[in-house]
Design a protein around this motif. Structure first.
Motif, PDB file in Angstrom:
ATOM      1  N   ILE A 260      10.385 171.574  23.526  1.00  0.00           N
ATOM      2  CA  ILE A 260      10.784 172.971  23.640  1.00  0.00           C
ATOM      3  C   ILE A 260       9.639 173.794  24.229  1.00  0.00           C
ATOM      4  O   ILE A 260       9.846 174.657  25.083  1.00  0.00           O
ATOM      5  N   GLN A 261       8.407 173.511  23.798  1.00  0.00           N
ATOM      6  CA  GLN A 261       7.253 174.248  24.305  1.00  0.00           C
ATOM      7  C   GLN A 261       7.083 174.056  25.815  1.00  0.00           C
ATOM      8  O   GLN A 261       6.844 175.006  26.561  1.00  0.00           O
ATOM      9  N   GLY A 262       7.232 172.807  26.262  1.00  0.00           N
ATOM     10  CA  GLY A 262       7.118 172.531  27.690  1.00  0.00           C
ATOM     11  C   GLY A 262       8.217 173.188  28.488  1.00  0.00           C
ATOM     12  O   GLY A 262       7.992 173.706  29.586  1.00  0.00           O
ATOM     13  N   ALA A 263       9.425 173.183  27.932  1.00  0.00           N
ATOM     14  CA  ALA A 263      10.561 173.807  28.611  1.00  0.00           C
ATOM     15  C   ALA A 263      10.365 175.314  28.724  1.00  0.00           C
ATOM     16  O   ALA A 263      10.627 175.916  29.777  1.00  0.00           O
ATOM     17  N   MET A 264       9.908 175.940  27.633  1.00  0.00           N
ATOM     18  CA  MET A 264       9.655 177.386  27.651  1.00  0.00           C
ATOM     19  C   MET A 264       8.615 177.747  28.708  1.00  0.00           C
ATOM     20  O   MET A 264       8.757 178.731  29.441  1.00  0.00           O
ATOM     21  N   LEU A 265       7.555 176.959  28.795  1.00  0.00           N
ATOM     22  CA  LEU A 265       6.497 177.223  29.761  1.00  0.00           C
ATOM     23  C   LEU A 265       7.010 177.096  31.192  1.00  0.00           C
ATOM     24  O   LEU A 265       6.751 177.963  32.041  1.00  0.00           O
TER      25      LEU A 265
END
Length: 371
Positions: A260-265
């Motif tokens: 999720i963190q990578g997708a948000m970034l």
């Protein structure tokens, strides 16, 4: 292959979202001549990106709402074809509106795309009850609330300004203009002589800037208004990133290898690029065409927009920053009697067309992929 296509389609949707939406938080700064387009778009970009990062921790409800679960069976909501159709349906709709200068809602586009793909997948078994309560109702009510709040708050604060004795002043712009005067000659010809004349103008929209006079302590009232205006623009842009990023990220949550963190970034970066590279046409519509505004009017519109969008994000309501921003600007324009009703009605028409266009594109894409 489909997973890679889904990632590209989602980033395309994020780019389109940035191009159409990023400037909306700072439109009043540019429209009231508080700052230049370049400064405004960079402020919007940085604040929106900060909101995108913050959404990792603060916007879990929106992630669930836009995954498609609850609208269609989980087996379909978890399929790559369904999410790819939604991303392309919403992304193409938003980029078309951006290129034509219409500020539409990415939220509205996503909602239409979810419906279109869902109808092809399971027909009328789509959960329209959830669709109405979780999607349509907030989208319908939010612009009406924004118009009302913008009008009421501006009327109230204008009344308080007059009672407190805070006056406005107009600059007088003086300069020289050149004119060519024909001088008749004996041989029936004319000689053009260039003369310079003094030009003095008092103009609120093009040649002059209206400012507030007086001081609050050691700070001038104009500086105080401008400081809060910049702050409010940053808050609106931050709120937009907070509210919109999880809606887009929810499309690629089915990719297990992506955190999720990578997708948000990744989505945050794509949104920022879209705003920097493709926001100019929508910026002109939002800043100049809905209503003429001064510094104080722009500040009030931004306060209304930021408050409503942040409140909606906290409750997981998928309101549109576009609807709220346009509504608040138009509400202020109604009280100042400068609102352009024709442009507002054209924007309303583009909003009405957003859902069926996104639904049609998404339905076609899903039909092709499923076969």
């Amino acid at each position: 292959m489909l997973i890679f296509a889904l990632l590209l389609a989602t980033l395309f949707l994020a780019y389109s979202n940035g191009a159409n939406d990023n400037f909306k938080g700072v439109a009043t700064l540019f429209g009231s001549q508080t700052t230049s387009y370049k400064v405004a778009i960079w402020l919007a970009t940085l604040a929106t990106f900060a909101g995108s990062l913050a959404s990792i921790f603060l916007a879990e409800t929106l992630l669930k709402n836009f995954s498609g679960k609850g609208l269609v069976p989980d087996a379909i909501a978890d399929s790559t074809e369904f999410h790819l159709a939604v991303a392309l349906g919403a992304g193409l709709t938003v980029i078309i509106a951006t290129l034509t200068g219409f500020p539409i809602s990415t939220t509205h586009g996503l909602t239409g795309a979810l419906v279109g793909a869902g109808l092809v997948a399971i027909g009328t078994q789509v959960n329209f009850e959830k669709l109405g309560s979780s999607f349509f109702l907030p989208l319908l009510i939010s612009p009406l609330v924004a118009i009302a709040l913008g009008a009421v708050l501006y009327g109230l604060l204008r009344f308080l300004r007059v009672r407190l004795g805070i006056q406005k002043e107009w600059c007088i712009c003086a300069g020289e203009t050149q004119q060519f005067i024909p001088i008749p000659q004996p041989d029936a010809t004319n000689i053009l002589q260039c003369i310079k004349t003094t030009d003095v103008a008092v103009d609120s929209t093009e040649k002059c800037t209206q400012r507030y006079i007086g001081k609050f302590g050691k700070i001038t009232n104009q500086q105080l208004v401008d400081a809060f205006h910049f702050l409010s623009a940053g808050i609106v842009s931050f709120a937009r990133g907070l509210n919109d990023t999880p809606k887009i990220v929810s499309i690629i949550l089915i990719v297990k290898a992506l955190s999720i963190q990578g997708a948000m970034l990744a989505v945050g970066i794509a949104i920022a690029l879209g705003g920097i590279l493709n926001a100019r046409k929508v910026a002109e519509t939002m800043s100049k065409k809905i209503t003429a505004m001064n510094h104080g009017q722009g500040l009030i519109a931004n306060v209304v927009t930021g408050s409503l969008v942040i409140a909606a994000s906290g409750y997981g309501l998928p309101v549109s920053t576009t609807h709220v921003s346009v509504g608040s600007i138009f509400g202020v324009g109604l009280i100042s009697q400068k609102a352009n009703a024709k442009v507002f009605y054209q924007i309303l028409l583009s909003w009405l067309l957003t859902l069926p266009i996104a639904a049609t594109i998404s339905a076609i894409v899903y039909w092709l992929l499923s076969r």
